[in-house]
Design a protein around this motif. Structure first.
Motif, PDB file in Angstrom:
ATOM      1  N   ARG A 177      -5.213  -0.643   7.740  1.00 40.84           N
ATOM      2  CA  ARG A 177      -4.640  -0.621   6.397  1.00 40.84           C
ATOM      3  C   ARG A 177      -3.191  -1.045   6.507  1.00 40.84           C
ATOM      4  O   ARG A 177      -2.282  -0.241   6.608  1.00 40.84           O
ATOM      5  N   GLY A 229     -15.921  -5.878   4.104  1.00 44.10           N
ATOM      6  CA  GLY A 229     -16.164  -6.994   3.196  1.00 44.10           C
ATOM      7  C   GLY A 229     -16.483  -6.481   1.815  1.00 44.10           C
ATOM      8  O   GLY A 229     -16.884  -5.316   1.638  1.00 44.10           O
ATOM      9  N   ARG A 249      -8.412  -6.556   9.560  1.00 40.52           N
ATOM     10  CA  ARG A 249      -8.984  -5.202   9.655  1.00 40.52           C
ATOM     11  C   ARG A 249     -10.154  -5.174  10.644  1.00 40.52           C
ATOM     12  O   ARG A 249     -10.388  -4.170  11.318  1.00 40.52           O
ATOM     13  N   GLU A 277       0.837  -1.205   0.000  1.00 46.34           N
ATOM     14  CA  GLU A 277       0.000   0.000   0.000  1.00 46.34           C
ATOM     15  C   GLU A 277       0.869   1.251   0.000  1.00 46.34           C
ATOM     16  O   GLU A 277       1.909   1.291   0.653  1.00 46.34           O
TER      17      GLU A 277
HETATM   18  P1  ATP Z   1      -9.583  -0.884   0.171  1.00 45.75           P
HETATM   19  O1  ATP Z   1     -10.612  -0.221  -0.718  1.00 45.75           O
HETATM   20  O2  ATP Z   1      -9.841  -0.668   1.639  1.00 45.75           O
HETATM   21  O3  ATP Z   1      -8.182  -0.633  -0.256  1.00 45.75           O
HETATM   22  P2  ATP Z   1      -9.872  -3.206  -1.429  1.00 45.75           P
HETATM   23  O4  ATP Z   1     -11.173  -2.875  -2.046  1.00 45.75           O
HETATM   24  O5  ATP Z   1      -8.639  -3.003  -2.195  1.00 45.75           O
HETATM   25  O6  ATP Z   1      -9.772  -2.445  -0.024  1.00 45.75           O
HETATM   26  P3  ATP Z   1     -10.529  -6.005  -1.499  1.00 45.75           P
HETATM   27  O7  ATP Z   1      -9.674  -6.446  -2.620  1.00 45.75           O
HETATM   28  O8  ATP Z   1     -11.966  -5.796  -1.720  1.00 45.75           O
HETATM   29  O9  ATP Z   1      -9.885  -4.695  -0.863  1.00 45.75           O
HETATM   30  O10 ATP Z   1     -10.232  -6.988  -0.276  1.00 45.75           O
HETATM   31  C1  ATP Z   1     -11.229  -7.577   0.554  1.00 45.75           C
HETATM   32  C2  ATP Z   1     -11.193  -7.008   1.963  1.00 45.75           C
HETATM   33  O11 ATP Z   1      -9.880  -7.076   2.527  1.00 45.75           O
HETATM   34  C3  ATP Z   1     -11.570  -5.549   2.036  1.00 45.75           C
HETATM   35  O12 ATP Z   1     -12.973  -5.412   2.072  1.00 45.75           O
HETATM   36  C4  ATP Z   1     -10.917  -5.127   3.339  1.00 45.75           C
HETATM   37  O13 ATP Z   1     -11.769  -5.414   4.433  1.00 45.75           O
HETATM   38  C5  ATP Z   1      -9.689  -6.006   3.421  1.00 45.75           C
HETATM   39  N1  ATP Z   1      -8.473  -5.254   3.068  1.00 45.75           N
HETATM   40  C6  ATP Z   1      -8.122  -4.796   1.848  1.00 45.75           C
HETATM   41  N2  ATP Z   1      -6.950  -4.143   1.880  1.00 45.75           N
HETATM   42  C7  ATP Z   1      -6.537  -4.183   3.179  1.00 45.75           C
HETATM   43  C8  ATP Z   1      -5.391  -3.684   3.857  1.00 45.75           C
HETATM   44  N3  ATP Z   1      -4.436  -3.031   3.214  1.00 45.75           N
HETATM   45  N4  ATP Z   1      -5.296  -3.915   5.202  1.00 45.75           N
HETATM   46  C9  ATP Z   1      -6.250  -4.595   5.849  1.00 45.75           C
HETATM   47  N5  ATP Z   1      -7.351  -5.089   5.258  1.00 45.75           N
HETATM   48  C10 ATP Z   1      -7.504  -4.886   3.939  1.00 45.75           C
END
Ligand code: ATP
Ligand code: MG
Length: 446
Positions: free
Chosen positions: A151, A286, A324, A142
């Motif tokens: 995050r 989610g 998260r 990230e």
């Molecule tokens: P975000 O919009 O928060 O960056 P994302 O849409 O890229 O997330 P998804 O690919 O949909 O993430 O991943 C499924 C789930 O994993 C997300 O709904 C979120 O709860 C969790 N998640 C995603 N990125 C992270 C992160 N960097 N740290 C912790 N949890 C995460």
């Protein structure tokens, strides 16, 4: 667990690097320790909560028909070249080379991997539907890791992948996951609201993000208040009753709820009366979506349908941010003393606080209570330190035990122990038997 034999490195000062309350409290309660930017070690208390969340997610996934597997964290670049995402993914992907010069990566998600598995294992429409899931660590480099586990760069995700013969069947698979998410988040003590998400090239209404409302959320959200008032309870527990699943999904998706990417102010105002319009911030916990044949086409993952034709598998993927959620639950449930865990995920459901450590009668009463509550299957923390009462209360309140049994010579003289509830602050003096019965009832062990 006896506190003197546990590892609970709490800290009194407010850590300066933490910008939001959940991060501050997780550090203060000794739940995590940063290893490097966006990468954390889970200390005993934090790990305990993480495992309890995982257990609920596992149960609810399987109740909805998903089957547990475990795919590796390290994947080959070639796998990702087949879908074209190796180049498309960009710098968020951690790319690694092995000793033979082969390009590998630390998986940010698993669509490619699971499609390869499905291609090899699913041959006919008779093998369907199939939904495979795992709870596995992911890595995404990230740009701005922050807010502790909310995050991170390395984080724990539940990701499920459904395979179906056609769009209609895929819709049914999607609906099962949709309802299962409502149930999962309710069990975690959360109000997570499904919001319309970007649906990509396929369009339609099969893409939702589940968000919990919190001021520290990264997304701006717009919703009809009535959605925040809906509860699932034990409705719709038969996941194979397609009409019920569709009905529940319709109920939760018929009112306006969108994140800023999908928001349309004119539609919002037209559909929702002013007194029901909520504009707030939310945390994405989610994300579910249907992507059709996006991966099965490039991988040639085809099956024979009832008419004898070879057709590509219809797919969807369903994520939950397990690590998260630990921060998310704290954002939703805390006060100025510390964390207030919902009982379902509390690292310790009850704390036994000894007000006069070393006093024979008080020690004996604590030991007996500790033993009896433990025998009921509860996770009990016995604060047996030689510390002042104030320090003990501060610790058990900080780490968020839902119940606190306070044992002291004064109460024991009357034959009672004080039982206090962390959330309401209500306390009552009960005999040891009554206290044990009260908690047995509370936790369904009666
Ligand atoms: P975000 O919009 O928060 O960056 P994302 O849409 O890229 O997330 P998804 O690919 O949909 O993430 O991943 C499924 C789930 O994993 C997300 O709904 C979120 O709860 C969790 N998640 C995603 N990125 C992270 C992160 N960097 N740290 C912790 N949890 C995460
Ligand atoms: Mg997402």
């Amino acid at each position: 667990m006896r506190l003197t034999r546990y590892f609970l490195p709490t800290i009194k000062e407010t850590p300066s690097e933490a910008q939001i309350v959940s991060h501050r409290l997780m550090l203060r309660a000794g739940m995590i320790r940063q290893a490097s930017a966006g990468i954390y070690s889970w200390l005993p208390l934090g790990y305990n909560v993480l495992r309890k969340i995982e257990a609920i997610v596992h149960e609810e996934q399987q109740r909805a028909g998903a089957i547990p597997v475990l795919m590796p964290t390290i994947q080959s670049a070639d796998l990702w070249r087949q879908s074209g995402r190796y180049d498309a993914y960009g710098p968020e992907m951690l790319r690694i080379e092995d000793r033979g010069g082969r390009e590998m990566l630390y998986g940010p998600t698993n669509e490619e991997q699971i499609t390869e598995i499905a291609k090899a294992g699913i041959k006919s429409y008779r093998d369907l539907p199939v939904n495979l899931y795992h709870i596995q660590w992911k890595f995404r480099d990230e740009v701005r890791p922050r807010f502790g586990v909310m995050r991170g760069r390395e984080f724990l995700m539940k990701d499920a992948y459904s395979f179906d013969i056609d769009k209609e069947a895929a819709q049914a698979s999607y609906n099962r996951m949709f309802v299962s998410y409502l149930r999962t988040f309710e069990r975690l003590g959360l109000k997570a609201i499904p919001m319309r998400a970007e649906s990509g090239p396929i369009g339609g209404d099969m893409a939702h993000e589940f968000l919990i409302l919190a001021d520290t959320g990264e997304s701006e959200v717009f919703l009809d208040r009535s959605l925040a008032e809906l509860t699932l309870g034990d409705r719709g527990s038969d996941y194979w009753d397609a009409a019920t699943m569709q009905g529940i999904k319709d109920e939760w998706t018929s009112s306006y709820a969108r994140t800023e990417d999908e928001h349309d102010q004119a539609v919002f105002e037209a559909e929702v009366p002013a007194d029901r319009r909520i504009t707030a911030r939310g945390i994405e916990v989610g994300h579910i979506f249907y992507f059709g044949t996006k991966y099965s086409e490039p991988f040639g993952a085809k099956v024979v349908n009832a008419e004898g034709q070879s057709v590509p598998l219809e797919g969807g993927s369903y994520g939950i941010g397990v690590s998260r959620l630990v921060g998310g639950i704290i954002e939703a449930s805390h006060d100025d003393k510390g964390i207030i865990w919902p009982e379902s995920v509390a690292p310790f459901e009850v704390a036994v606080v000894n007000l006069k450590q070393g006093d024979a009668e008080t020690d004996a009463a604590c030991e007996s209570l500790y033993e009896r509550l433990g025998a009921m299957g509860l996770d009990v923390l016995y604060d047996d330190r030689n510390e002042r009462a104030g320090g003990k209360f501060a610790t058990v309140d900080l780490i968020g035990c839902p119940w606190k049994a306070v044992v002291g010579p004064r109460g024991l003289k009357e034959g009672t122990i004080e039982l206090a509830n962390r959330r309401t602050g209500e306390a009552e003096n009960l005999t040891p038997d009554a206290l044990v019965n009260r908690l047995a009832e509370q936790f369904g062990h009666a």
